[in-house]
Design a protein around this motif. Structure first.
Motif, mmCIF file in Angstrom:
data_model
loop_
_atom_site.group_PDB
_atom_site.id
_atom_site.type_symbol
_atom_site.label_atom_id
_atom_site.label_comp_id
_atom_site.label_asym_id
_atom_site.label_seq_id
_atom_site.Cartn_x
_atom_site.Cartn_y
_atom_site.Cartn_z
ATOM 1 N N PHE A 118 47.624 111.312 99.728
ATOM 2 C CA PHE A 118 48.007 112.204 98.634
ATOM 3 C C PHE A 118 47.562 113.617 99.024
ATOM 4 O O PHE A 118 46.687 114.201 98.389
ATOM 5 C CB PHE A 118 47.331 111.784 97.324
ATOM 6 C CG PHE A 118 47.830 110.503 96.732
ATOM 7 C CD1 PHE A 118 49.012 110.461 96.016
ATOM 8 C CD2 PHE A 118 47.102 109.330 96.867
ATOM 9 C CE1 PHE A 118 49.468 109.280 95.450
ATOM 10 C CE2 PHE A 118 47.539 108.143 96.293
ATOM 11 C CZ PHE A 118 48.733 108.125 95.588
ATOM 12 N N GLU A 119 48.150 114.154 100.050
ATOM 13 C CA GLU A 119 47.617 115.372 100.644
ATOM 14 C C GLU A 119 48.167 116.653 100.031
ATOM 15 O O GLU A 119 47.646 117.737 100.310
ATOM 16 C CB GLU A 119 47.866 115.366 102.153
ATOM 17 C CG GLU A 119 47.091 114.263 102.874
ATOM 18 C CD GLU A 119 47.328 114.249 104.371
ATOM 19 O OE1 GLU A 119 48.000 115.186 104.884
ATOM 20 O OE2 GLU A 119 46.857 113.305 105.032
ATOM 21 N N LEU A 153 43.112 102.193 99.467
ATOM 22 C CA LEU A 153 43.017 102.328 98.010
ATOM 23 C C LEU A 153 43.927 101.372 97.247
ATOM 24 O O LEU A 153 43.676 101.061 96.084
ATOM 25 C CB LEU A 153 43.320 103.772 97.598
ATOM 26 C CG LEU A 153 44.705 104.344 97.925
ATOM 27 C CD1 LEU A 153 45.675 104.171 96.780
ATOM 28 C CD2 LEU A 153 44.603 105.827 98.284
ATOM 29 N N MET A 154 45.009 100.890 97.862
ATOM 30 C CA MET A 154 45.934 100.013 97.150
ATOM 31 C C MET A 154 45.388 98.592 96.995
ATOM 32 O O MET A 154 45.813 97.859 96.097
ATOM 33 C CB MET A 154 47.277 99.958 97.883
ATOM 34 C CG MET A 154 47.220 99.323 99.256
ATOM 35 S SD MET A 154 48.821 99.359 100.125
ATOM 36 C CE MET A 154 49.001 101.126 100.435
ATOM 37 N N TYR A 205 52.077 101.915 94.047
ATOM 38 C CA TYR A 205 50.635 102.115 94.171
ATOM 39 C C TYR A 205 49.931 100.858 94.668
ATOM 40 O O TYR A 205 48.923 100.931 95.370
ATOM 41 C CB TYR A 205 50.065 102.528 92.810
ATOM 42 C CG TYR A 205 48.656 103.075 92.874
ATOM 43 C CD1 TYR A 205 48.421 104.414 93.182
ATOM 44 C CD2 TYR A 205 47.555 102.255 92.636
ATOM 45 C CE1 TYR A 205 47.137 104.925 93.242
ATOM 46 C CE2 TYR A 205 46.258 102.759 92.695
ATOM 47 C CZ TYR A 205 46.057 104.094 93.002
ATOM 48 O OH TYR A 205 44.782 104.593 93.072
ATOM 49 N N ASP A 206 50.468 99.677 94.316
ATOM 50 C CA ASP A 206 49.837 98.428 94.764
ATOM 51 C C ASP A 206 50.293 97.992 96.144
ATOM 52 O O ASP A 206 49.943 96.907 96.606
ATOM 53 C CB ASP A 206 50.094 97.311 93.745
ATOM 54 C CG ASP A 206 51.580 96.981 93.584
ATOM 55 O OD1 ASP A 206 52.414 97.569 94.298
ATOM 56 O OD2 ASP A 206 51.891 96.123 92.735
ATOM 57 N N ASN A 265 39.793 104.724 93.209
ATOM 58 C CA ASN A 265 40.919 105.560 92.780
ATOM 59 C C ASN A 265 41.618 106.218 93.974
ATOM 60 O O ASN A 265 41.295 105.952 95.129
ATOM 61 C CB ASN A 265 40.466 106.606 91.746
ATOM 62 C CG ASN A 265 39.509 107.641 92.338
ATOM 63 O OD1 ASN A 265 39.284 107.708 93.542
ATOM 64 N ND2 ASN A 265 38.928 108.453 91.474
ATOM 65 N N GLY A 266 42.566 107.096 93.684
ATOM 66 C CA GLY A 266 43.342 107.753 94.731
ATOM 67 C C GLY A 266 42.659 108.936 95.368
ATOM 68 O O GLY A 266 43.227 109.572 96.258
ATOM 69 N N MET A 267 41.434 109.272 94.918
ATOM 70 C CA MET A 267 40.609 110.340 95.503
ATOM 71 C C MET A 267 41.188 111.732 95.322
ATOM 72 O O MET A 267 40.787 112.681 96.003
ATOM 73 C CB MET A 267 40.348 110.062 97.006
ATOM 74 C CG MET A 267 39.439 108.887 97.249
ATOM 75 S SD MET A 267 39.687 108.089 98.853
ATOM 76 C CE MET A 267 41.131 107.079 98.495
#
Length: 580
Positions: free
Chosen positions: A341-342, A53-54, A369-370, A94-96
């Motif tokens: 992101f659990e 995702l990044m 995030y990147d 996105n981060g889902m």
């Protein structure tokens, strides 16, 4: 592609994908989706591998690369805003994380003029209709919808330390932050299935893309709306960057999101006459609210080094990427199969708020995030920020050139309340990360570091270091007051015919979590409103409200015995102390 469609959907992102599915379910209705980005090819691992995702962020193949104007309360910084440039829109990059927000968000919506039917009871059945919650359907969650939701295992030592630390800090656990009780900490739902991302496109478009009455055109950049008086009759668009096209429509539905929807409205003469005139656009419909009321979530990363080798930090090394990719490609397993992101949770930072105004995302890694900033061997972090800020901004065109990005200003940190909540947020997060559960792992705070302690130092750090959580919304809000843009009972743009909006821009106020889930709920509900279907009946199962002193779990649940059901969950300020 035909010359005319019953519905032309501008934007094949999150909302556009859902609308295309629902509206084309009627075989007598023709639907065209125009997506300015490219296709979400099945072979593209940067879209479908959760841990990748990044990589799309900042990449012009995937990202429209918006940025704010210089933010006056952040030292004139421009804040980058990643937006998906691909079918599925931001749901493809996105981060889902899947967060509905709180019941209070929708009951608040119902207090705005004309919004009475957008309360929690009316929205809940549409949340349930879109979900297949693999953790199990119940009175609050759906079990047979297009959108598959897995729940993070969150079983690593760092996740377990996080859960233990939150309880040591005085906060309760919860079973499901999208169910009966949001307040507390738990594993998070995410939009993945069997190790792959389940974007809106993959969930809603892929299964129906062969319908004879549904056409999907990518690389189709809409430049203007076509008019007959105040009725929209179609759109103009450019295909592949060069060829100009037009298509007629019975209805045009804008699903471009909080930036593109107000931009296209303004380019087409719908908006504040002063803004339009300054950009060389003639006013067709005077709607001063177009582009106003812009809202977002700002966030920072509170990072710690880990003295034990239990984080996923080593997997960030570039030489390991081929192994991660191969393991995911051939078996859909390994580090690449999770968004990481659990888990996280929601708390109230002070006694004034009625429901949580702070969300935590916990990660077993310390990295931006990147993907930058991972120069240590092992680490962990929380993403934090106020959820219900009173800051407001705008989206305004400065040119009649549709390819030029509009002026975007959020005014982050511009209010006293926002700055106060930021201090509370940081102190609450530090309180949790300082609990004994982290003692075996804690190698010290990396960011912001021990030099940042006073209220002023915290605000200065946020101004220099904070990033957007990528939740822009509310820039063409529903309602019936003079600053509203969209009729909440039909999704029509006020003062027009044949023109509707259904995306994050129509929120009257931002919800207290990631906004993908509420965007999809809006799209599901809008589909019935637009098609003239019978609306789903409201549902009103009980939900936890801290201020009402309700039990932590539904009545009769034996887990209530572990907590004083007559007392409230304390706010962060009550536990940590008021800001200095």
């Amino acid at each position: 592609m035909k010359k005319r469609y019953d519905y032309v959907i501008v934007g094949g992102g999150s909302a556009g994908s859902a609308l295309a599915n629902r509206l084309s379910a009627d075989s007598n209705t023709s639907v065209l989706v125009l997506e300015a980005g490219r296709a979400d090819f099945k072979i593209d691992p940067l879209i479908h591998m959760p841990a990748a995702l990044m990589f799309p962020s900042g990449n012009p193949l995937y990202d429209w690369r918006y940025e704010s104007d210089p933010e006056p309360f952040m030292g004139g910084r421009r804040v980058a805003h990643t937006r998906g440039k691909v079918l599925g829109g931001s749901s493809s990059i996105n981060g889902m994380i899947f967060q509905r927000g709180n019941r209070g968000d929708y009951d608040k919506w119902a207090t705005f003029a004309g919004m009475e039917d957008w309360d929690y009871a009316h929205c809940l059945p549409y949340f349930k209709r879109m979900e297949t919650t693999l953790a199990g359907a119940d009175a609050w969650r759906g079990g047979s919808g297009p959108l598959t939701l897995e729940r993070g295992p969150a079983t690593s030592p760092l996740f377990q330390a996080f859960f233990e630390a939150t309880q040591q800090a005085g906060y309760a656990p919860t079973d499901d932050v999208n169910g009966y009780r949001q307040e507390g900490f738990a594993p998070f739902d995410h939009t993945t299935k069997n190790g792959s991302r389940m974007s809106a496109s993959r969930s809603y478009l892929w299964p129906v893309k062969n319908r004879k009455n549904l056409d999907i055109a990518t690389l189709a950049f809409v430049t203007n709306l076509r008019w007959d008086g105040n009725r929209v009759t179609g759109v103009d668009f450019v295909r592949g960057g060069r060829r100009k096209h037009s298509v007629e429509a019975g209805e045009v539905i804008l699903c471009g999101g909080a930036f593109n929807t107000p931009q296209l409205l303004q380019l087409s003469g719908v908006g504040n006459p002063e803004v339009l005139a300054a950009a060389g656009v003639e006013t067709r419909v005077d709607l001063p609210g177009v582009g106003e009321n812009l809202q977002d979530h700002l966030e920072v990363y509170l990072q710690h080094e880990s003295v034990q080798p239990v984080s996923i930090q080593p997997w960030l090394k570039k030489w390991k990427a081929p192994y991660i990719g191969a393991q995911w490609l051939f078996a859909n397993t390994g580090v690449g199969a999770s968004n990481h992101f659990e888990a996280g949770g929601f708390i109230r930072t002070n006694e004034e708020v009625q429901y949580p105004n702070l969300m935590f995302h916990f990660l077993p890694v310390a990295v931006r995030y990147d993907g930058t900033g991972g120069g240590h061997e092992h680490g962990y972090q929380v993403h934090i920020g106020p959820m219900n800020s009173d800051v407001r901004g705008h989206v305004r065109i400065t040119s009649n050139d549709p390819k030029k990005h509009p002026s975007i200003l959020f005014n982050y940190l511009s209010t006293e309340r926002d700055r106060r909540e930021w201090v509370e947020v940081v102190r609450a997060a530090r309180h949790i990360l300082s609990q004994p559960a982290f003692s075996p792992f804690d190698g010290g705070e990396i960011s912001p570091g021990s030099a940042v302690q006073t209220d002023e130092e915290i605000i200065d750090w946020i101004a220099k270091d904070a990033e957007t959580a990528l939740h822009p919304s509310c820039s063409a809000k529903m309602g019936t007051d003079e600053m509203s843009v969209v009729d909440p009972n039909s999704m029509r743009v006020h003062g027009t015919e044949g023109l509707r909006v259904a995306d994050a821009s129509v929120f009257p106020s931002i919800t207290n979590g990631n906004i993908y889930a509420p965007v999809m709920m809006v799209a599901e509900r809008a589909a019935d409103l637009i098609a003239g279907n019978t609306m789903l009946a409201p549902e009103n199962p009980p939900t936890y409200r801290a201020k009402a002193g309700m039990p932590l779990y539904p009545e009769g649940d034996p887990r209530n015995d572990a907590w004083d059901a007559k007392s409230e969950i304390p706010s962060a300020a009550a536990i940590v102390g008021e800001p200095r």
